[in-house]
Design an enzyme around this catalytic site. Structure first.
Site, short mmCIF file in Angstrom:
data_model
loop_
_atom_site.label_atom_id
_atom_site.label_comp_id
_atom_site.label_asym_id
_atom_site.label_seq_id
_atom_site.Cartn_x
_atom_site.Cartn_y
_atom_site.Cartn_z
N PHE A 191 45.63 43.68 35.97
CA PHE A 191 45.28 42.26 36.03
C PHE A 191 44.69 41.75 34.72
O PHE A 191 44.73 40.54 34.45
CB PHE A 191 44.27 42.00 37.18
CG PHE A 191 42.85 42.38 36.83
CD1 PHE A 191 42.03 41.50 36.11
CD2 PHE A 191 42.33 43.62 37.17
CE1 PHE A 191 40.73 41.85 35.77
CE2 PHE A 191 41.03 43.98 36.83
CZ PHE A 191 40.23 43.09 36.12
N LYS A 229 56.54 45.10 37.34
CA LYS A 229 55.73 44.90 38.57
C LYS A 229 54.33 44.56 38.08
O LYS A 229 53.52 45.42 37.78
CB LYS A 229 55.72 46.20 39.39
CG LYS A 229 55.51 46.03 40.88
CD LYS A 229 54.25 45.29 41.27
CE LYS A 229 53.01 46.17 41.22
NZ LYS A 229 51.75 45.37 41.41
N GLU A 268 49.13 42.01 41.32
CA GLU A 268 49.22 41.00 42.39
C GLU A 268 48.04 40.02 42.32
O GLU A 268 48.02 39.02 43.02
CB GLU A 268 49.30 41.67 43.77
CG GLU A 268 48.12 42.56 44.15
CD GLU A 268 48.18 43.97 43.59
OE1 GLU A 268 48.66 44.16 42.44
OE2 GLU A 268 47.73 44.89 44.28
N SER A 284 44.07 51.56 36.24
CA SER A 284 42.91 52.44 36.36
C SER A 284 43.34 53.91 36.38
O SER A 284 44.48 54.23 36.73
CB SER A 284 42.13 52.08 37.62
OG SER A 284 42.99 52.14 38.73
N CYS A 322 40.17 47.19 28.42
CA CYS A 322 40.10 48.65 28.33
C CYS A 322 39.57 49.09 26.98
O CYS A 322 39.22 50.23 26.79
CB CYS A 322 41.47 49.26 28.58
SG CYS A 322 42.62 48.86 27.29
N GLU A 348 33.51 53.65 34.84
CA GLU A 348 33.91 52.41 34.18
C GLU A 348 33.39 51.24 35.01
O GLU A 348 33.69 51.15 36.20
CB GLU A 348 35.44 52.36 34.10
CG GLU A 348 35.96 51.15 33.37
CD GLU A 348 37.49 51.10 33.31
OE1 GLU A 348 38.15 51.43 34.32
OE2 GLU A 348 38.03 50.71 32.27
#
Ligand code: NAD
Length: 496
Positions: A148, A172, A175, A225, A280, A382
């Site tokens: 995301f 993909k 969402e 992740s 990240c 994290e």
């Protein structure tokens, strides 16, 4: 309510059997819904990509590049629209969204040079009258699964290069902020890409599993992740696919006693709190070497954080926006709570931040925590929020040992005026991307992006030269054209 569909074979496809809410993180309200692709819908996308592949593979690289040149212009022309969608679904402030898009566009620019990048290697006379060459051929249908936090940039790390290499692509996206990908795909069609070469499937684990299990999909790029990355890598590899799976991070900055602290503080502000820490390559941990540097850093950082503003994406005076979901906001709060309970000192507390007229938005204020120790869960995991933790260490080596012991190995940086120390640090540290007096060492598009340890599963990093290798396979051809009438002798020894 609007349902965001898929993009298959050059058309938006609706499929609302299963849907999920899409939130506006600044208001906390449901703004849209996204369709979650069924196995059948995902297979339709794979079939479209497979059908488009033979013609696209045979399209000369310079013609493929022409599409990318045009695409670059269209992305620039539509940047306001793209950034607005990023803001609406991700919450990123417009200046930050523009930066993300620009870094994505640089990957399109790199892909424009595909004819040069695919030139291969040639050797004449490897034996008597024998020539040999290596060429890099497309794989076929390849897929990308993205997170995301960079709804434009991370997809742009993948499909422009994959497509320029001659592959057909299925994306993909996350969402949580799915609309940007559809717009990016539509613009690619407008740039002249034949239908079926680029497809977008919105969805969840059902779509992902279909991509991982279908033998027509030859390679999978994943960014997300670490736990999911390791599962994707294991499954894709077990199914015979090439896979690169980029995971999470916990990037540390070492601040040496000789560092220019004012400069370090300015740079750390953006690196730690920009995009609400949802990068990240964000810098959530500072290792301050020596008490003097540590005290000064905390004092200056505390003062510099006072004017920071979190708020709504449409106001470019804001420094950063909300985090992505209510659940994530609660998770960030839980990490701050646990650090406090385990004995760390909350120097600046972002738990009570309020944004006028947006009381239900998922905001977290910039937070500074001192005296964090490596046994605390907030250090080990994290957080992915606007939280900077300071760990006190006595030497650079102690700091390097901590960095090396951490499960993640994405990025790190050192602030120092000592060239010898910086050189030793960058030479020995077990991290994939290193900054020296620069806190966000994100490689430019003509290098490649990838961490070490549990931040990257696979051998090849994302985009740049590694990206070309990832999306192609080497073929080596050895050729002899005997002169007319020359008869070759029979030979049983291994040719040498
Ligand atoms: P995520 O792992 O939850 O989701 C990533 C993608 O995987 C999404 O498309 C999601 O739909 C899909 N997914 C989620 N659960 C799945 C499952 N069980 N099976 C199959 N697919 C599944 O990650 P996120 O929350 O969207 O993104 C944040 C994470 O991504 C952070 O950990 C961040 O560090 C990482 N990240 C890493 C990089 C990098 O380059 N290393 C870059 C950006 C983000």
């Amino acid at each position: 309510m609007k349902v965001i569909g898929h993009y298959i074979n050059g058309e938006i496809r609706q499929d609302s059997t299963r849907t999920q809410d899409v939130y506006n993180p600044a208001t906390g309200g449901i703004s849209k819904q996204v369709a979650l692709a069924s196995k059948t819908m995902t297979e339709e996308a794979i079939a479209a990509a497979e059908a488009a592949y033979p013609a696209w593979r045979n399209t000369p690289p310079n013609k493929r590049a022409q599409v990318m040149f045009k695409y670059r212009t269209l992305l620039q022309e539509n940047s306001d629209k793209i950034c607005a969608l990023i803001g609406e679904e991700h919450g990123k402030i417009s200046h930050d969204a523009a930066g993300e898009l620009q870094r994505g566009i640089e990957n399109v620019e790199y892909a424009c040079g595909i004819a040069e990048l695919l030139k291969g290697e040639h050797s004449r006379n490897v034996g008597p009258g024998i020539d040999s060459w290596s060429e890099f051929q497309a794989l076929g249908v390849v897929a990308g699964i993205t997170p995301f936090n960079f709804p434009a940039m991370v997809p742009l790390w993948m499909y422009p290069l994959a497509i320029a290499c001659g592959n057909c692509f299925i994306l993909k996206p996350s969402e949580k902020d799915p609309s940007v990908s559809l717009l990016l795909a539509e613009l690619l069609s407008e740039a002249g890409l034949p239908d079926g070469v680029m497809n977008v499937i919105n969805g969840d684990i059902e779509a992902v599993n279909t991509l991982l299990e279908d033998e027509r999909v030859k390679a999978v790029s994943f960014v997300g992740s670490t736990n999911i990355a390791s599962q994707i890598y294991a499954k894709a590899s077990a199914n015979g696919k090439r896979c690169q799976a980029l995971g999470g991070a916990k990037n540390h900055a070492v601040v040496m006693p000789d560092a220019d602290i004012d400069n370090a503080v300015n740079l750390l502000l953006g690196a730690s709190f920009g995009s609400s820490g949802e990068r990240c390559m964000a810098l959530p941990v500072v290792l301050a070497v020596g008490d003097k540097a540590g005290d000064l850093l905390v004092e200056k950082m505390q003062a510099a954080m006072q004017p920071l503003k979190t708020g709504v994406y449409t106001d470019s005076n804001n420094d950063f926006g909300p985090v992505i979901t209510k659940e994530h906001q609660q998770n960030v709060f839980a990490h701050i709570n646990s650090a406090e309970q385990q004995g760390a000192k909350i120097v600046v507390d972002g738990r009570d931040v309020k944004v006028a007229d947006h009381e239900n938005g998922y905001f977290v204020g910039a937070t500074l925590i001192d005296n964090v120790t490596p046994d605390m869960s907030s250090y080990q995991q994290e957080i992915f929020g606007p939280v900077l933790q300071v760990v006190r260490v006595n030497s650079m080596q102690e700091g390097m040992d901590l960095i090396d012991a951490h499960e993640y190995g994405n990025g790190t940086c050192i602030f120092t005026r000592d060239g010898e120390a910086a050189r030793y640090f960058s030479d020995h540290i077990k991290i994939g991307m290193v900054g020296i007096n620069t806190p966000l060492p994100v490689p430019v598009a003509y290098h490649s992006f990838g961490g070490w340890k549990r931040s990257l599963f696979g051998d090849l990093a994302a985009y740049g030269p590694d990206g070309v290798r990832f999306y192609t396979k080497r073929k080596t051809v050895t050729q002899r054209w005997p002169s007319a009438g020359v008869r070759e002798g029979v030979q049983f020894a291994f040719p040498s």
